[in-house]
Design a protein around this motif. Structure first.
Motif, mmCIF file in Angstrom:
data_model
loop_
_atom_site.group_PDB
_atom_site.id
_atom_site.type_symbol
_atom_site.label_atom_id
_atom_site.label_comp_id
_atom_site.label_asym_id
_atom_site.label_seq_id
_atom_site.Cartn_x
_atom_site.Cartn_y
_atom_site.Cartn_z
ATOM 1 N N UNK A 114 0.818 -1.283 0.041
ATOM 2 C CA UNK A 114 0.079 -0.120 -0.050
ATOM 3 C C UNK A 114 0.959 1.316 0.246
ATOM 4 N N UNK A 115 2.000 1.161 0.686
ATOM 5 C CA UNK A 115 2.752 2.265 0.652
ATOM 6 C C UNK A 115 3.477 2.422 -0.466
ATOM 7 N N UNK A 116 3.811 1.558 -1.267
ATOM 8 C CA UNK A 116 4.587 1.384 -2.341
ATOM 9 C C UNK A 116 3.558 2.326 -3.740
ATOM 10 N N UNK A 117 2.478 1.688 -3.326
ATOM 11 C CA UNK A 117 1.541 2.355 -4.395
ATOM 12 C C UNK A 117 1.119 3.885 -4.251
ATOM 13 N N UNK A 118 0.941 4.050 -3.001
ATOM 14 C CA UNK A 118 1.113 5.707 -2.570
ATOM 15 C C UNK A 118 2.094 6.548 -3.153
ATOM 16 N N UNK A 119 3.469 5.986 -2.759
ATOM 17 C CA UNK A 119 4.426 6.561 -3.357
ATOM 18 C C UNK A 119 4.530 6.623 -5.074
ATOM 19 N N UNK A 120 4.164 5.647 -5.682
ATOM 20 C CA UNK A 120 3.805 5.586 -7.061
ATOM 21 C C UNK A 120 2.981 6.570 -7.573
ATOM 22 N N UNK A 121 1.840 6.841 -6.915
ATOM 23 C CA UNK A 121 0.688 7.528 -7.470
ATOM 24 C C UNK A 121 1.280 9.146 -7.141
ATOM 25 N N UNK A 122 2.006 9.288 -6.320
ATOM 26 C CA UNK A 122 2.603 10.862 -6.257
ATOM 27 C C UNK A 122 4.110 10.782 -6.773
ATOM 28 N N UNK A 123 4.496 9.968 -7.564
ATOM 29 C CA UNK A 123 5.816 10.026 -8.409
ATOM 30 C C UNK A 123 6.938 10.032 -7.621
ATOM 31 N N UNK A 124 6.804 9.336 -6.304
ATOM 32 C CA UNK A 124 7.950 8.937 -5.620
ATOM 33 C C UNK A 124 8.549 7.698 -6.066
ATOM 34 N N UNK A 125 8.919 7.753 -7.087
ATOM 35 C CA UNK A 125 9.409 6.272 -7.933
ATOM 36 C C UNK A 125 10.536 5.555 -7.126
ATOM 37 N N UNK A 126 11.440 6.090 -6.537
ATOM 38 C CA UNK A 126 12.406 5.594 -5.723
ATOM 39 C C UNK A 126 12.216 4.970 -4.489
ATOM 40 N N UNK A 127 11.287 5.424 -3.873
ATOM 41 C CA UNK A 127 10.840 4.926 -2.709
ATOM 42 C C UNK A 127 9.755 3.712 -2.939
ATOM 43 N N UNK A 128 9.204 3.961 -4.010
ATOM 44 C CA UNK A 128 8.039 3.032 -4.494
ATOM 45 C C UNK A 128 8.841 1.749 -4.826
ATOM 46 N N UNK A 129 10.071 1.869 -5.702
ATOM 47 C CA UNK A 129 10.621 0.778 -6.144
ATOM 48 C C UNK A 129 11.252 0.059 -4.920
ATOM 49 N N UNK A 130 11.814 0.610 -3.937
ATOM 50 C CA UNK A 130 12.221 -0.041 -2.923
ATOM 51 C C UNK A 130 11.196 -0.807 -2.068
ATOM 52 N N UNK A 131 9.857 -0.180 -1.969
ATOM 53 C CA UNK A 131 8.964 -0.841 -1.278
ATOM 54 C C UNK A 131 8.511 -2.136 -2.081
ATOM 55 N N UNK A 132 8.576 -1.817 -3.411
ATOM 56 C CA UNK A 132 7.828 -2.927 -4.107
ATOM 57 C C UNK A 132 8.859 -4.137 -4.189
ATOM 58 N N UNK A 133 9.970 -3.762 -4.074
ATOM 59 C CA UNK A 133 11.090 -4.649 -4.110
ATOM 60 C C UNK A 133 11.200 -5.690 -2.666
ATOM 61 N N UNK A 134 11.026 -4.762 -1.859
ATOM 62 C CA UNK A 134 10.667 -5.665 -0.377
ATOM 63 C C UNK A 134 9.478 -6.614 -0.525
#
Length: 1454
Positions: free
Chosen positions: A432-452
């Motif tokens: 959920x956190x990764x998707x929120x970061x992705x929606x607001x274009x914080x792709x670096x944090x999103x990638x880290x969360x998706x990878x985890x």
């Protein structure tokens, strides 16, 4: 893939945007409906932010949000769970979306040259982009991801409500109940504490603005200034602002939503109806299938959220009334549910700005802070859970065998792909956190969360969750600014494989493939993108497979090295799947683009398939012209299809063709079958000739049955030139054009041919049936265009002067026979693959310009006895007949004269189909009677020729020329006896003029003096003697014609060209000709060889003796006939001579036979004495007169100087003389060119002439014979004559011309050499002096009295030349000479033994010699050797002269 309007970053960002729900009160919905929009539709064009937003990440770093777009939808509730496939309604919606998006006229196209391919294809595929956008928007929400879950909810209430705050409270409660009651699976909400944003909607045209402001101030006190907003709209009434043009930004969005509404309503109506009838109480009723999130009413009074007013008239459960209205609104976006007019009719540009400002305020002050707060909360929760509980959980899983699963093992089938996590599971919190970061274009944090999250999901074997994390991790890695890490394409491949094979979810797999393919395309990895797209094709969705195959084809063509054939092949596959999906227009487009690659490349079967599909699709799409063109290509090209398949093609074509021509009655359409070989078209001018009428044999002339031969054409042209020159004083006119009755591709067609009115024109067309099925043509005729002469129609316009028969055939009116009569061929059958000729006839009736432009006919499939199979489920077709035409287009010869012609391909004109119709001209027909086909060599036969004028114009100037002028004669008017003109009248059987006379073998010959001018002129052109030199219309005349068999055996082709003119002068056609060709088989008859030698009698003695002569003529006659013509024997009945200087005097044959008979292989020798003509006959007045001497060996004398004997003699002698003169002149010319520098040229030629005249005889022998032939048990008598020309004494001449031997190859000399001086041959110089010895034959001498016997001998020397000759006489014997070996012992000459004399021209000199004998015996006195030379030759040595036969003397002893 094709070019896209959006960049890949924009496409991916717009695929995943924050979702916002909308709940409206009924009054608020009414306010927005004034603009034919609901609230969500009202906001949709303004949902993209034009300014940047900012959030802070958990590390308190500022992140910029650019170009953010939010998605606003009405709340649509449903009990359905997320499905692995799209519903039928969604599939129909996508199908409609693609169907409605077609390539526009004049759209951007790519013109690409790849190798020798030149392609023109669509650069963009907007239907694919539309499909992709709608597919992503229509994807159902899933529990394994949160990207399309609602983050916030807009609660909208109108300011005109009596209690707006209470309405806000009701809407808030309804939202809370929908989210937390657990009754609905849809919509899905991102987080439990969903952001509620309160919007007060104020209608500027109705409401009280002050009250609205008061309510808004109250709202700010209750919900805070960042949680509410006052939106003012409807600043104008529709009638008041009609003059102002307000843009309509809603149309592009509403078209898609209306398609979705229409299909979803159709799909959801049964469920709504059942739900409504199953719940009649105040309980909650599930009516939410009938609404969607884009375009349906969703207010509190009639919507599904206010269930305590279920029985009101606005309830959606009353499906009969409401759903029909909804469908109407969906199908007619410009029509209204609440009024008429366009969208936004009550909105001004200021209202647009207010809406845009509202979206920005909501996003920046409400949505983004809400997302930022939730990211922080989730981050804090995750950090706090990284302590003991997470470690203990992980350790427990390790102890019990639940360790981390390697990533490579996801391809193994697992049963845990359906594993569901509880909402509070830490793995889902990370996602959920990764998707929120992705929606607001914080792709670096999103990638880290998706990878985890990916690692945790793989550890739990939760394959659906793992695939989603892999997918988004790959997308996040690609979208990171500065690209710190490469795009992990293997993540996408793994995700697609998991979705498709493990989870069996093609919807998610398709989304993943669409994203990955677009990313790969942006990186130039077209091959990988194409492979990915092709893998995603399957049988479950034809539309998806078609679109992906088309994009794969574009990948192949956009490579660095374009793969053209793969592009075409996958376009064909895409077209096939489009066709299965019902997308006929797109299928047609794909096939047409692929056709560019396969056309004219030898892929005949592929071409046939493509053209057949194009034809069918075009016909289905009401494009019959394109369908006809496609079917035409199938039928015209060399097809390798089976006969059955070709028959099906043909029937389809005829069916389509008939539908096309049914609506076009103005002009005839073009037919492709059968093929017409334009260059093979032949045009014949002239009427049909009958080759025979009873005994008459017509002239062959020219017909279409004859093959064209270039050499023959040149021969006929040469003959015509001779005729034209003879009629124009020996000069060929400059504008002379040979007559061409039959035009073809090898004739000169640069000028328009001349035809004659009322004379037919026959056009021969060569048709080819390229198919393996028969064709049936009927009512076949020519199309023409006629332009009348301007003189006869001076008052008419150009349009009135041009007449055509095309409208006649198109409209079925009566033929225009008063202009041109057109013949029709009723039936014309063509077998499979047959080439067949059709001859079509026109008869012009008026003068003018005629243009033959085409051929018209009815085409049908020929009935082969079997029933036509049905096509496309239709009933078996009856015989389809279509009427059409083909244009006759003939390309002229290629020009090759100028440099421009040689550098380019240019063709000259060809006017063979454009005749000019001329006024009437004379027309002659010629018939031959009793004309033989076989003759003996030299045989004379009499035939008759009939000339008929079959026209209405008189003719004159009748002439004839032949390739064998010595073969025939019409006779000489001076010597021809009056013979009856009818062959049936009684007449002497002999073709000769005869008279009864006793045999004259011993007495002198009968002589007659004839002038050569009495016979026809010395030319191959012969004027035909007709009375008055004119043949009137309808008149005919018969003339005798004498024939003489050729001297050479074999088959002879003899060509006659008859010439005649019109009596009217000044016509454009100056003359006309008629050809005739005969073949004569000549058989061997007699062979005559003749030679002449000088008599040994001295000239001074022969002058008084009339019975003696200085020349003997020996004639050898041999029968060389081999009985092949039934000849029993030959009789030599007469020998005649003809010469200007010599004559046959009498026959001196020892045998006194009256006749000379020769059977097969027998030979006879005749001896004649020839004398010179009397000096009185050789006067200057008779220089050109010939003396004919006849020596008949029978009782009948043939007058050789009369017709036909004299004619054939003169024609034969002129032919041989002309050849001899031409050869001599050419030799003289070449010699004179080479010897231009030699001073003794004239002297040498004079000497040569002197020597030749010495031996010249110039005596022509005519041997007349009769042959007795047995034919059909009847005896026939044939007669003929053979000619022998004796030119030189001592040289044998023959009636048979010697066969020409091949000349030996001579080495080329590149350096000119002076030729040696002309020196007469020694054989010619040995004939200068004629010597005779006169002595007593017997001499008696008493040797016992006198041992020496001296006998006087006279040696007579005669100078045979006309020049002075030096003579040397030697009497001495040489030892070893042949004279010493004589009959007896030698004798000796006594007295002077050597003389040197000079003899003048024609001088005769006598020398008295004495011969001394020692004993009796027989002696040869001919031992003197005579040497002579011309005095002009100077130092040249003398030449030994020929001696007479041995002179024997007998010496007796007394």
């Amino acid at each position: 893939m094709a070019l896209c309007v959006q960049s890949v970053q924009e496409f991916v960002q717009d695929s995943f945007v924050p979702m916002v729900a909308v709940l409206c009160s009924e009054e608020a919905e009414r306010v927005t409906r004034k603009n034919n929009l609901n609230f969500a539709e009202l906001l949709r064009p303004f949902c993209r932010l034009t300014s940047e937003g900012h959030i802070r990440d958990p590390n308190n770093q500022m992140q910029v949000v650019k170009n953010l777009r939010i998605c606003v939808n009405n709340v649509s509730t449903s009990l359905n769970t997320a499905s692995a496939a799209l519903s039928s309604a969604q599939c129909r919606m996508l199908n409609e979306v693609v169907l409605s998006c077609q390539p526009q006229e004049g759209a951007l196209t790519n013109v690409m040259t790849a190798g020798d391919y030149e392609l023109n294809f669509s650069a963009t595929t907007p239907w694919f982009e539309t499909y992709r956008e709608n597919f992503l928007q229509s994807m159902p929400a899933s529990d394994h991801e949160f990207l399309n879950h609602y983050l916030a909810c807009l609660l909208v209430v109108s300011s005109s409500e009596s209690a707006p705050v209470e309405q806000f409270l009701k809407l808030s409660q309804e939202q809370h109940r929908v989210q937390h009651s657990g009754e609905y699976t849809n919509p899905k909400w991102f987080i439990p504490n969903t952001l509620k944003y309160y919007v007060l909607l104020h209608d500027m045209s109705e409401g009280d603005e002050q009250r609205a402001e008061t309510v808004y101030e109250d709202m700010k006190q209750r919900y805070g200034s960042q949680g509410c907003y006052l939106l003012k709209i409807n600043s104008r009434t529709p009638s008041a602002g009609s003059d102002e043009q307000i843009p309509d930004p809603w149309s592009q969005y509403l078209h898609k939503s209306n398609l979705q509404n229409q299909d979803i309503l159709d799909d959801a109506a049964p469920a709504v109806n059942s739900a409504a009838h199953g719940n009649n109480s105040t309980e909650d009723v599930d009516c939410h299938h009938s609404t969607d999130g884009d375009g349906l009413s969703n207010n509190l009074e009639s919507g599904p959220l206010q269930l305590d007013k279920i029985n009101t008239s606005g309830s959606l459960c009353n499906l009969g009334a409401v759903s029909s209205d909804l469908k109407k609104g969906a199908r007619d976006p410009d029509g209204t549910l609440g009024g008429s007019g366009g969208h936004g009719a009550c909105l001004t540009l200021n209202d647009h700005d207010r809406i845009r400002q509202f979206i920005q305020e909501f996003t920046f002050r409400g949505l983004l802070p809400h997302i930022e707060k939730n990211i922080r909360q989730l981050n804090d929760q995750l950090v706090s859970r990284k302590g003991l509980s997470r470690s203990l959980f992980t350790a427990t899983k390790k102890w019990f065998g639940g360790g981390k699963v390697p990533e490579k093992s996801i391809s193994e089938p697992k049963s845990t792909f359906g594993l569901l996590y509880p909402p509070e599971a830490p793995e889902l919190q990370i996602r959920k956190m990764a998707d929120l970061c992705f929606l607001v274009q914080h792709y670096e944090l999103a990638y880290s969360c998706y990878h985890t999250a990916k690692k945790d999901f793989l550890s739990d074997q939760a394959m659906l969750y793992a695939a989603g994390a892999l997918e988004m991790a790959a997308v996040s890695a690609f979208l990171q600014a500065g690209a710190p890490r490469p795009y992990p394409a293997h993540y996408m491949d793994t995700a697609i494989q998991t979705y498709r094979d493990v989870c069996k979810n093609m919807v998610l797999a398709e989304r993943c493939a669409l994203l990955s393919a677009e990313i790969l395309k942006s990186q130039g990895k077209y091959s990988e993108a194409a492979t990915l797209l092709i893998k995603m094709t399957s049988e479950d969705s034809d539309l998806r497979s078609a679109l992906l195959l088309e994009q794969a084809a574009h990948c192949f063509i956009n490579m660095r090295n374009p793969m053209v054939r793969k592009f075409a092949f996958h376009m064909i596959l895409a077209g096939h799947r489009f066709s299965k999906a019902g997308q006929r227009r797109h299928a047609l487009r794909c096939y047409c683009q692929a056709m560019q690659v396969y056309k004219e490349r030898g892929w005949s079967l592929a071409e046939d398939h493509i053209n057949f599909t194009i034809g069918r699709q075009s016909f289905t799409l009401s494009q019959p012209e394109n369908a006809v063109a496609a079917f035409r290509e199938i039928l015209v090209n060399d097809s390798k299809q089976t006969a059955t398949q070709q028959g099906a093609f043909l029937r389809e074509f005829l069916f389509v063709y008939k539908s096309v021509i049914g609506a076009n009655d103005v002009s005839l359409p073009e037919l492709p079958l059968p093929c017409i070989h334009g260059s093979a078209t032949r045009v014949y001018f002239g009427h049909d000739r009958c080759l025979a009428e009873g005994e008459k044999q017509a002239a062959t002339h020219v017909s279409l049955d004859q093959e064209y031969d270039q050499d023959l054409a040149a021969m006929w042209c040469n003959l015509e030139e001779q005729l034209v020159a003879a009629s124009n004083r020996g000069i060929v006119p400059v504008n002379f054009q040979p007559t061409q009755c039959c035009l073809n591709s090898q004739t000169d067609n640069q000028r328009c041919p001349l035809a004659v009115v009322e004379e037919p024109i026959i056009v021969e067309l060569k048709f080819k049936n390229p198919l393996k099925v028969p064709l049936a043509l009927s009512n076949l005729s020519l199309l023409w265009r006629f332009t009348a002469e301007s003189g006869s129609s001076s008052n008419k316009t150009t349009e009135e002067m041009v007449i055509t028969n095309e409208e006649t055939f198109a409209q079925g009116t009566k033929q225009k026979d008063d202009v041109v009569t057109t013949d029709v061929i009723q039936e014309f059958q063509m077998s499979p693959e047959e080439t067949k000729v059709a001859r079509l006839r026109l008869l012009p009736r008026r003068t003018g310009q005629l243009n033959i432009v085409g051929v018209v006919y009815d085409l049908a499939t020929a009935l082969s006895g079997e029933k036509a199979p049905s096509t496309e489920g239709q009933q078996p077709l009856d015989l389809i007949v279509v009427r059409g035409k083909q244009d006759l287009k003939i390309r002229g010869p290629r020009l090759n004269q100028t440099k421009e012609d040689k550098m380019s391909v240019r063709h000259g004109p060809d006017h063979r189909l454009d005749p000019i119709i001329m006024p009437p001209m004379p027309l002659m027909e010629i018939f031959f009677l009793q004309f033989p086909t076989a003759l003996l060599c030299g045989e004379i036969r009499k035939a008759y020729v009939e000339f008929c004028n079959v026209s209405s114009v008189a003719l004159c100037g009748l002439r004839v020329v032949s390739t064998h002028p010595h073969f025939f004669t019409f006779g000489s008017q001076a010597t021809t006896p009056l013979t009856p003109l009818s062959p049936n009248s009684t007449e002497n059987c002999s073709a000769y003029k005869t008279m009864v006379a006793p045999p004259q073998p011993l007495s002198g010959a009968l002589e007659m003096l004839v002038s050569a001018e009495e016979f026809s002129q010395k030319s191959d052109v012969m004027e035909i003697p007709i009375d008055g030199n004119t043949l009137q219309p309808g008149e005919s005349i018969q003339l005798p014609l004498w024939l003489r068999g050729p001297d050479q055996e074999g088959v002879h082709e003899i060509n006659f060209l008859f010439y005649y003119e019109s009596t009217e002068k000044g016509v454009k056609i100056s003359h006309r000709v008629l050809r005739h060709t005969v073949f004569i088989c000549a058989s061997r008859s007699l062979s005559v060889q003749a030679s002449a030698c000088r008599s040994s009698v001295s000239p001074h003695q022969s002058q008084d003796d009339k019975n003696s002569s200085g020349t003997l003529v020996f004639i050898d006659v041999e029968n060389i006939n081999t009985n092949e013509a039934g000849v029993r024997e030959f009789h030599i009945v007469q020998v005649s001579s003809s010469s200007q200087h010599w004559r046959l005097h009498k026959c001196i044959n020892p045998s006194k036979d009256k006749d000379c008979k020769l059977t097969s292989r027998e030979r006879a020798k005749l001896c004649f004495r020839a004398t010179q003509c009397k000096p009185i006959q050789a006067t200057s007045n008779a220089v050109e007169k010939y003396t004919f001497a006849d020596l008949n060996l029978g009782n009948e004398r043939i007058i050789s100087s009369a017709t036909p004997c004299g004619d054939f003699f003169f024609r034969g002698s002129w032919t041989s003389e002309s050849k001899r003169v031409n050869a001599g002149s050419s030799r003289t010319l070449s010699n004179s060119k080479c010897q231009s520098g030699v001073s003794s040229e004239d002297t040498a030629s004079d000497i040569t002439n002197i020597v030749k005249k010495c031996n010249e005889l110039d005596l022509n022998i005519i041997v007349i014979w009769k042959a007795y032939v047995v034919e059909d048990n009847k005896q026939l008598i044939l007669e003929g004559q053979l000619h022998v020309a004796l030119q030189t004494i001592g040289k044998e001449a023959s009636s048979l011309t010697p066969k020409e031997e091949a000349q030996e190859m001579v080495l080329l000399k590149f350096k000119s050499e002076l030729p040696p001086p002309v020196v007469p041959a020694s054989a010619e110089l040995s004939q200068l002096i004629k010597s005779n010895l006169h002595y007593p034959e017997t001499y008696t001498h008493p040797f016992f009295q006198n041992s020496l016997c001296v006998v006087p001998v006279t040696l007579t020397l005669s100078n045979c030349s006309s020049a002075q000759v030096d003579v040397l006489i030697e009497l001495r014997h040489k030892s070893g000479s042949p004279e010493s070996l004589d009959v007896h012992s030698s004798f000796t000459w006594v007295g002077q033994t050597q003389y040197k004399l000079e003899l003048k021209s024609q001088e005769v000199l006598c020398l008295t010699l004495r011969a001394c004998f020692l004993q009796a015996g027989v002696y040869n006195l001919n031992t003197p050797r005579v040497f002579a030379k011309l005095a002009q030759l100077g130092a040249m040595t003398e030449t030994s002269q020929q001696t007479a036969s041995p002179a024997l003397i007998i010496i007796n002893n007394a």
